[in-house]
Design a protein around this motif. Sequence first.
Motif, PDB file in Angstrom:
ATOM      1  N   MET A   1       0.832  -1.197   0.000  1.00 25.33           N
ATOM      2  CA  MET A   1       0.000   0.000   0.000  1.00 25.33           C
ATOM      3  C   MET A   1       0.874   1.257   0.000  1.00 25.33           C
ATOM      4  SD  MET A   1      -3.335  -0.508   0.192  1.00 25.33           S
ATOM      5  CE  MET A   1      -3.860  -2.084  -0.369  1.00 25.33           C
ATOM      6  N   ILE A   2       0.243   2.371  -0.253  1.00 21.87           N
ATOM      7  CA  ILE A   2       0.914   3.662  -0.240  1.00 21.87           C
ATOM      8  C   ILE A   2       1.336   3.979   1.195  1.00 21.87           C
ATOM      9  CG2 ILE A   2       0.639   6.120  -0.747  1.00 21.87           C
ATOM     10  CD1 ILE A   2       0.424   4.436  -3.236  1.00 21.87           C
ATOM     11  N   ASN A   3       2.505   4.562   1.346  1.00 20.90           N
ATOM     12  CA  ASN A   3       2.999   4.853   2.682  1.00 20.90           C
ATOM     13  C   ASN A   3       3.100   6.361   2.891  1.00 20.90           C
ATOM     14  OD1 ASN A   3       3.988   4.592   5.223  1.00 20.90           O
ATOM     15  ND2 ASN A   3       6.034   3.986   4.598  1.00 20.90           N
ATOM     16  N   ASN A   4       1.974   7.024   3.064  1.00 20.23           N
ATOM     17  CA  ASN A   4       1.932   8.445   3.393  1.00 20.23           C
ATOM     18  C   ASN A   4       1.009   8.597   4.598  1.00 20.23           C
ATOM     19  OD1 ASN A   4       1.862  11.228   3.549  1.00 20.23           O
ATOM     20  ND2 ASN A   4       0.326  11.419   1.963  1.00 20.23           N
ATOM     21  N   PRO A   5       1.551   8.475   5.798  1.00 25.11           N
ATOM     22  CA  PRO A   5       0.696   8.522   6.979  1.00 25.11           C
ATOM     23  C   PRO A   5       0.287   9.927   7.402  1.00 25.11           C
ATOM     24  CG  PRO A   5       2.958   8.216   7.632  1.00 25.11           C
ATOM     25  CD  PRO A   5       2.936   8.194   6.109  1.00 25.11           C
ATOM     26  N   PHE A   6       0.580  10.939   6.583  1.00 23.41           N
ATOM     27  CA  PHE A   6       0.275  12.305   6.970  1.00 23.41           C
ATOM     28  C   PHE A   6      -1.003  12.815   6.314  1.00 23.41           C
ATOM     29  CE2 PHE A   6       4.886  11.872   7.280  1.00 23.41           C
ATOM     30  CZ  PHE A   6       5.045  12.185   8.631  1.00 23.41           C
ATOM     31  N   HIS A   7      -1.892  13.316   7.125  1.00 25.78           N
ATOM     32  CA  HIS A   7      -3.121  13.926   6.651  1.00 25.78           C
ATOM     33  C   HIS A   7      -2.764  15.217   5.907  1.00 25.78           C
ATOM     34  CE1 HIS A   7      -6.920  16.146   6.932  1.00 25.78           C
ATOM     35  NE2 HIS A   7      -7.491  14.953   7.027  1.00 25.78           N
ATOM     36  N   PRO A   8      -3.517  15.592   4.871  1.00 25.29           N
ATOM     37  CA  PRO A   8      -3.236  16.835   4.149  1.00 25.29           C
ATOM     38  C   PRO A   8      -3.233  18.071   5.052  1.00 25.29           C
ATOM     39  CG  PRO A   8      -4.798  15.524   2.935  1.00 25.29           C
ATOM     40  CD  PRO A   8      -4.602  14.838   4.253  1.00 25.29           C
ATOM     41  N   GLY A   9      -3.940  17.995   6.166  1.00 27.12           N
ATOM     42  CA  GLY A   9      -3.940  19.105   7.115  1.00 27.12           C
ATOM     43  C   GLY A   9      -2.563  19.403   7.670  1.00 27.12           C
ATOM     44  N   VAL A  10      -1.730  18.378   7.780  1.00 23.03           N
ATOM     45  CA  VAL A  10      -0.352  18.569   8.247  1.00 23.03           C
ATOM     46  C   VAL A  10       0.417  19.419   7.241  1.00 23.03           C
ATOM     47  CG1 VAL A  10       1.815  17.394   8.797  1.00 23.03           C
ATOM     48  CG2 VAL A  10      -0.361  16.419   9.555  1.00 23.03           C
ATOM     49  N   PHE A  11       0.272  19.097   5.967  1.00 25.26           N
ATOM     50  CA  PHE A  11       0.934  19.861   4.914  1.00 25.26           C
ATOM     51  C   PHE A  11       0.400  21.294   4.873  1.00 25.26           C
ATOM     52  CE2 PHE A  11       1.423  15.478   3.563  1.00 25.26           C
ATOM     53  CZ  PHE A  11       2.766  15.438   3.200  1.00 25.26           C
ATOM     54  N   LEU A  12      -0.911  21.434   5.007  1.00 28.57           N
ATOM     55  CA  LEU A  12      -1.520  22.755   4.984  1.00 28.57           C
ATOM     56  C   LEU A  12      -1.036  23.589   6.162  1.00 28.57           C
ATOM     57  CD1 LEU A  12      -3.440  24.753   3.675  1.00 28.57           C
ATOM     58  CD2 LEU A  12      -5.314  23.668   4.941  1.00 28.57           C
ATOM     59  N   GLN A  13      -0.956  22.987   7.326  1.00 29.64           N
ATOM     60  CA  GLN A  13      -0.489  23.690   8.520  1.00 29.64           C
ATOM     61  C   GLN A  13       0.932  24.219   8.317  1.00 29.64           C
ATOM     62  OE1 GLN A  13      -2.361  24.212  11.348  1.00 29.64           O
ATOM     63  NE2 GLN A  13      -0.734  25.460  12.158  1.00 29.64           N
ATOM     64  N   GLU A  14       1.797  23.392   7.754  1.00 31.27           N
ATOM     65  CA  GLU A  14       3.181  23.806   7.495  1.00 31.27           C
ATOM     66  C   GLU A  14       3.234  24.952   6.488  1.00 31.27           C
ATOM     67  OE1 GLU A  14       6.150  22.980   8.901  1.00 31.27           O
ATOM     68  OE2 GLU A  14       4.861  21.979  10.357  1.00 31.27           O
ATOM     69  N   LEU A  15       2.411  24.867   5.466  1.00 29.04           N
ATOM     70  CA  LEU A  15       2.367  25.915   4.450  1.00 29.04           C
ATOM     71  C   LEU A  15       1.902  27.236   5.050  1.00 29.04           C
ATOM     72  CD1 LEU A  15       2.942  26.230   1.446  1.00 29.04           C
ATOM     73  CD2 LEU A  15       0.591  25.538   0.990  1.00 29.04           C
ATOM     74  N   LEU A  16       0.881  27.187   5.863  1.00 28.77           N
ATOM     75  CA  LEU A  16       0.390  28.400   6.518  1.00 28.77           C
ATOM     76  C   LEU A  16       1.459  29.003   7.421  1.00 28.77           C
ATOM     77  CD1 LEU A  16      -3.267  27.401   7.488  1.00 28.77           C
ATOM     78  CD2 LEU A  16      -2.524  28.843   5.584  1.00 28.77           C
ATOM     79  N   LYS A  17       2.138  28.142   8.149  1.00 26.31           N
ATOM     80  CA  LYS A  17       3.188  28.602   9.052  1.00 26.31           C
ATOM     81  C   LYS A  17       4.324  29.274   8.278  1.00 26.31           C
ATOM     82  CE  LYS A  17       6.097  26.854  12.784  1.00 26.31           C
ATOM     83  NZ  LYS A  17       6.455  25.659  13.555  1.00 26.31           N
ATOM     84  N   GLU A  18       4.778  28.630   7.206  1.00 25.27           N
ATOM     85  CA  GLU A  18       5.868  29.179   6.382  1.00 25.27           C
ATOM     86  C   GLU A  18       5.505  30.525   5.769  1.00 25.27           C
ATOM     87  OE1 GLU A  18       7.046  26.415   3.361  1.00 25.27           O
ATOM     88  OE2 GLU A  18       7.499  24.846   4.825  1.00 25.27           O
ATOM     89  N   MET A  19       4.241  30.671   5.394  1.00 27.46           N
ATOM     90  CA  MET A  19       3.802  31.889   4.713  1.00 27.46           C
ATOM     91  C   MET A  19       3.205  32.922   5.671  1.00 27.46           C
ATOM     92  SD  MET A  19       2.243  30.198   1.248  1.00 27.46           S
ATOM     93  CE  MET A  19       2.285  31.715   0.294  1.00 27.46           C
ATOM     94  N   ASN A  20       3.197  32.584   6.960  1.00 26.12           N
ATOM     95  CA  ASN A  20       2.666  33.472   7.993  1.00 26.12           C
ATOM     96  C   ASN A  20       1.217  33.883   7.701  1.00 26.12           C
ATOM     97  OD1 ASN A  20       2.979  34.761  10.467  1.00 26.12           O
ATOM     98  ND2 ASN A  20       3.544  36.704   9.496  1.00 26.12           N
ATOM     99  N   ILE A  21       0.407  32.880   7.397  1.00 25.52           N
ATOM    100  CA  ILE A  21      -1.015  33.076   7.104  1.00 25.52           C
ATOM    101  C   ILE A  21      -1.814  32.372   8.200  1.00 25.52           C
ATOM    102  CG2 ILE A  21      -2.887  32.589   5.472  1.00 25.52           C
ATOM    103  CD1 ILE A  21      -0.706  32.466   3.267  1.00 25.52           C
ATOM    104  N   THR A  22      -2.803  33.049   8.733  1.00 26.47           N
ATOM    105  CA  THR A  22      -3.641  32.431   9.751  1.00 26.47           C
ATOM    106  C   THR A  22      -4.731  31.594   9.089  1.00 26.47           C
ATOM    107  OG1 THR A  22      -5.222  34.258   9.840  1.00 26.47           O
ATOM    108  CG2 THR A  22      -3.293  34.393  11.324  1.00 26.47           C
TER     109      THR A  22
END
Length: 90
Positions: A1-22
């Motif tokens: 099976m595919i091995n990506n245990p991270f929910h897209p929300g994790v990626f979104l959270q990191e993107l928001l943090k990097e771009m300083n967007i609430t």
Amino acid sequence: MINNPFHPGVFLQELLKEMNITPYRLAKDTFMPATRVGDILKERRAITPDTALRLARYFGTTPIYWLNLQSSYELSQCHPEHIEDIHAIA
């Protein structure tokens, strides 16, 4: 099976943090309910095609990027019983 245990929300959270967007700013700028954004960030909601379109437009990515994150996460969480009993078409 595919091995990506991270929910897209994790990626979104990191993107928001990097771009300083609430999350609130994201919700307002993309015309999404704040509860939708919050639920995605808390990993309680999936990325839908509508959300993928909005996020892609906002962040300059593609909708398929967001949908692939969701699909690969769901596949990594899927452990169907009897999968080994299914035979390929001969």
